[in-house]
Design a protein around this motif. Structure first.
Motif, short mmCIF file in Angstrom:
data_model
loop_
_atom_site.label_atom_id
_atom_site.label_comp_id
_atom_site.label_asym_id
_atom_site.label_seq_id
_atom_site.Cartn_x
_atom_site.Cartn_y
_atom_site.Cartn_z
N LYS A 49 -79.24 -16.70 32.82
CA LYS A 49 -79.16 -18.09 33.27
C LYS A 49 -78.10 -18.87 32.50
O LYS A 49 -77.44 -19.75 33.03
CB LYS A 49 -80.50 -18.78 33.10
CG LYS A 49 -81.49 -18.49 34.22
CD LYS A 49 -82.71 -19.34 34.01
CE LYS A 49 -83.74 -19.18 35.08
NZ LYS A 49 -85.00 -19.81 34.67
N VAL A 52 -74.83 -18.84 34.29
CA VAL A 52 -74.68 -19.22 35.70
C VAL A 52 -73.76 -20.41 35.92
O VAL A 52 -72.78 -20.32 36.66
CB VAL A 52 -76.07 -19.48 36.34
CG1 VAL A 52 -75.89 -20.05 37.74
CG2 VAL A 52 -76.87 -18.21 36.41
N VAL A 56 -70.16 -20.25 37.86
CA VAL A 56 -69.92 -20.87 39.17
C VAL A 56 -68.71 -21.79 39.08
O VAL A 56 -67.80 -21.72 39.91
CB VAL A 56 -71.17 -21.65 39.64
CG1 VAL A 56 -70.85 -22.48 40.88
CG2 VAL A 56 -72.30 -20.68 39.95
N MET A 147 -76.23 -26.67 42.09
CA MET A 147 -75.20 -25.70 42.50
C MET A 147 -74.23 -26.24 43.55
O MET A 147 -73.02 -26.07 43.42
CB MET A 147 -75.86 -24.44 43.06
CG MET A 147 -76.49 -23.62 41.99
SD MET A 147 -75.26 -23.19 40.73
CE MET A 147 -76.34 -22.96 39.37
N ASN A 268 -80.15 -17.59 42.03
CA ASN A 268 -79.25 -18.25 41.09
C ASN A 268 -79.12 -17.47 39.81
O ASN A 268 -78.02 -17.24 39.31
CB ASN A 268 -79.77 -19.65 40.73
CG ASN A 268 -79.39 -20.66 41.79
OD1 ASN A 268 -78.76 -20.32 42.78
ND2 ASN A 268 -79.80 -21.89 41.59
N ALA A 269 -80.25 -17.11 39.25
CA ALA A 269 -80.22 -16.40 37.96
C ALA A 269 -79.51 -15.06 38.11
O ALA A 269 -78.85 -14.60 37.18
CB ALA A 269 -81.62 -16.20 37.43
N LEU A 271 -77.06 -14.43 40.06
CA LEU A 271 -75.67 -14.59 40.51
C LEU A 271 -74.60 -13.89 39.65
O LEU A 271 -73.76 -13.18 40.19
CB LEU A 271 -75.35 -16.09 40.65
CG LEU A 271 -73.99 -16.42 41.24
CD1 LEU A 271 -73.82 -15.83 42.63
CD2 LEU A 271 -73.81 -17.93 41.31
N PRO A 272 -74.63 -14.05 38.32
CA PRO A 272 -73.59 -13.38 37.55
C PRO A 272 -73.60 -11.87 37.81
O PRO A 272 -72.54 -11.25 37.91
CB PRO A 272 -73.98 -13.67 36.09
CG PRO A 272 -74.81 -14.90 36.15
CD PRO A 272 -75.53 -14.86 37.46
N PRO A 294 -71.54 -17.40 45.24
CA PRO A 294 -72.24 -18.59 44.74
C PRO A 294 -72.73 -19.49 45.87
O PRO A 294 -73.83 -20.03 45.82
CB PRO A 294 -71.18 -19.30 43.90
CG PRO A 294 -70.20 -18.26 43.54
CD PRO A 294 -70.19 -17.29 44.69
#
Ligand code: ASP
Length: 409
Positions: A49, A52, A56, A147, A268-269, A271-272, A294
Motif C-alpha cells: 500500500k 500505491v 499511480v 485514486m 488498489n493494494a 496495483l503495484p 490504475p
C-alpha cells in the motif's frame, strides 16, 4: 522455486493452517492469528500500500508523457473505457442469467426477520462524482488516496510535460528515476509476498464461520461459477480473438498478481504488483499498462458487478419479489455504475450493492443475509477485477501495435 510457486504455496499453506485451527481450536487460532498471521499479512499489505499513491502519480504521468501524442491518449482512453463498460455489462448479464436459472434464493427457508443492514443506502449523485474527479487540491487527494483525482492530476501533468517537451526534460528525468526506485521496491516487496499471502489467507480462512457458508451455498457457488465463466469466456475470449494471444499464457503469466489480489481483497493494494506482472510477464508496454491498470483498479470491477447481479436476484427471490424486464435493465445499469463507483478496497462492493437494491425497490436490509460470507467472495471477485484490467491492457497493447504497423506501412 519460482516466485509464483512460492506464493501459491503460501496461499495453500495459509488456507490449510487457517482451516485446521478454525475447526480444531478457536483459542489456538486466536493466538496464532494475533501473533503470526495478522502481523505477517499486515506488514505485507502495508508494504504494497505504501507504494500505491506514488506509483499511480508517477506511472500515469510518465505513461501519458510516453504516449507522446494527446490524440493517442484519446484513442487509448476511448478503447479502455469501451472495453471496461462492455465487459462489465457482460459480466452482470452472466450473473443475472445464472441466478435466474438456478434460483439460489428460492426454497432455502431464509428468515428475513431481524435481518439488518445499517450502512448507507444512497450513492452520491452521478454529477457530483463526475465533477469531483478534478481535484481542488491534489495534495489532499494524495493524502486521502483518492485514486480518480490522482489519476486526473497525473494526466494533466503528463499532458503538460508532453506539450512543454525539452523545457521540462528535467522533471521527466526526475519522474523516470522515481519510477526506477518504485519498481525496484515493488520487486523487493514481491519477495515477501509468499509470507504475506500466508498470513492474510490464514486470517481470512481461519476467521470464517463455516455454518454461514452452508446455508448460503447455492448463492456462493453461483457467484463463483459466474466469476469463472466470465474469466474464461470474456477474458479468455478477448485475449484469444481480439488480442490474438494465447489465453493460457495470459492466465499463467498473470497468476502471481491474481494470488495477491485474492489474499488482499483489494485491487488498489495489488496495483503495484499487477502492473509489474503485466509489464514483465505479459509484455504490456509501460505507457499502456500505467494508464489502463490504475484506471481499471479504480473503475473496472467485473467481479464486483457479478456479485451485485447475483445478490440482487437472490435477495429479490428471498423476499418473493418478481423483477420485471425493465427492472432487470435497471439492475444492469445501476450495477455497472455501482461497480464503477466501488473503490478497490475490501468489502466496498457490498456497500455499493445498496444502491442497486434501492434502485429497484428491494430492501437494503437484504445485504444482511449475504454479509457473513462476503469475505471469501470478495477475495475471488477482486482477483477477477484485476484480471479484467490486465486483459484490457493486453488488448489495448495489441491493438496499438496494429495501429503502429498501419501508420508506418
Ligand atoms: N474488494 C474489491 C476490489 O478491491 C471491491 C469490492 O468488490 O468490494 O476490487
Amino acid at each position: 522455486m519460482s516466485l509464483t510457486k512460492k506464493i501459491l504455496l503460501g496461499l495453500g499453506l495459509g488456507a490449510v493452517v487457517g482451516l485446521i485451527l478454525n475447526v480444531t481450536s478457536p483459542a489456538a487460532f486466536e493466538f496464532a492469528n494475533t501473533y503470526i498471521f495478522v502481523p505477517l499479512g499486515q506488514i505485507f499489505l502495508n508494504l504494497i500500500k505504501m507504494l500505491v499513491v506514488p506509483i499511480v502519480l508517477v506511472s500515469i504521468t510518465l505513461g501519458v508523457t510516453g504516449l507522446g501524442d494527446p490524440k493517442k491518449l484519446g484513442r487509448i482512453g476511448a478503447k479502455t473505457i469501451t472495453y471496461f463498460l462492455a465487459t462489465t455489462t457482460f459480466a452482470i448479464t452472466i450473473a443475472i442469467a445464472l441466478a435466474s436459472i438456478f434460483k439460489p434464493g428460492v426454497g432455502g427457508g431464509f428468515n428475513t426477520e431481524g435481518v439488518t443492514y445499517d450502512g448507507a443506502t444512497e450513492a452520491p449523485p452521478v454529477m457530483e462524482t463526475l465533477i469531483n474527479i478534478i481535484p481542488t487540491n491534489p495534495f489532499t487527494s494524495m493524502n486521502d488516496g483518492n485514486m480518480l483525482q490522482i489519476i486526473a492530476f497525473a494526466i494533466f501533468i503528463g499532458f503538460a510535460l508532453t506539450v512543454l517537451g525539452e523545457k521540462t526534460k528535467g522533471i521527466v528525468n526526475l519522474f523516470e528515476q522515481a519510477n526506477e526506485i518504485l519498481m525496484y521496491l515493488v520487486n523487493l516487496v514481491m519477495k515477501t509476498a509468499p509470507y504475506g499471502t500466508f498470513g492474510l489467507i490464514a486470517t481470512a480462512i481461519g476467521g470464517q464461520g463455516y455454518a454461514a457458508i452452508k446455508a448460503m451455498l447455492a448463492y456462493f457457488l453461483i457467484v463463483l461459477a459466474a466469476l469463472l465463466i466470465h474469466a474464461v469466456v470474456t477474458y479468455g475470449g478477448t485475449i484469444a480473438l481480439i488480442a490474438k494471444r494465447n489465453p493460457i499464457e495470459f492466465f499463467k503469466g498473470f497468476a502471481p498478481a491474481m494470488t495477491v489480489a485474492f489474499s488482499t481483497s483489494s485491487s488498489n493494494a495489488t496495483l503495484p504488483i499487477s502492473m509489474e506482472t503485466a509489464q514483465k510477464n505479459l509484455k504490456v508496454p509501460e505507457s499502456i499498462s500505467s494508464f489502463v491498470q490504475p484506471l481499471g483498479a479504480t473503475i473496472n470491477m467485473d467481479g464486483t458487478a457479478i456479485m451485485q447481479g447475483v445478490a440482487t436476484i437472490f435477495i429479490a427471490q428471498v423476499y418473493g419479489v418478481d423483477l420485471t424486464f425493465t427492472q432487470i435493465l435497471v439492475v444492469i445499469l445501476t450495477a455497472v455504475l455501482a461497480s464503477v463507483g466501488t473503490a478497490g478496497v475490501p468489502g466496498v462492493g457490498l456497500i455499493m450493492l445498496a444502491m442497486v437494491l434501492t434502485a429497484v425497490g428491494l430492501p437494503a436490509e437484504g445485504i444482511g443475509l449475504i454479509i457473513g460470507i462476503d469475505r471469501l467472495l470478495d477475495m475471488t471477485r477482486t482477483a477477477v477485477n484485476i484480471t479484467g484490467d490486465a486483459a484490457c491492457a493486453v488488448y489495448v497493447a495489441e491493438s496499438e501495435k496494429k495501429h503502429l504497423d498501419k501508420t508506418t506501412a
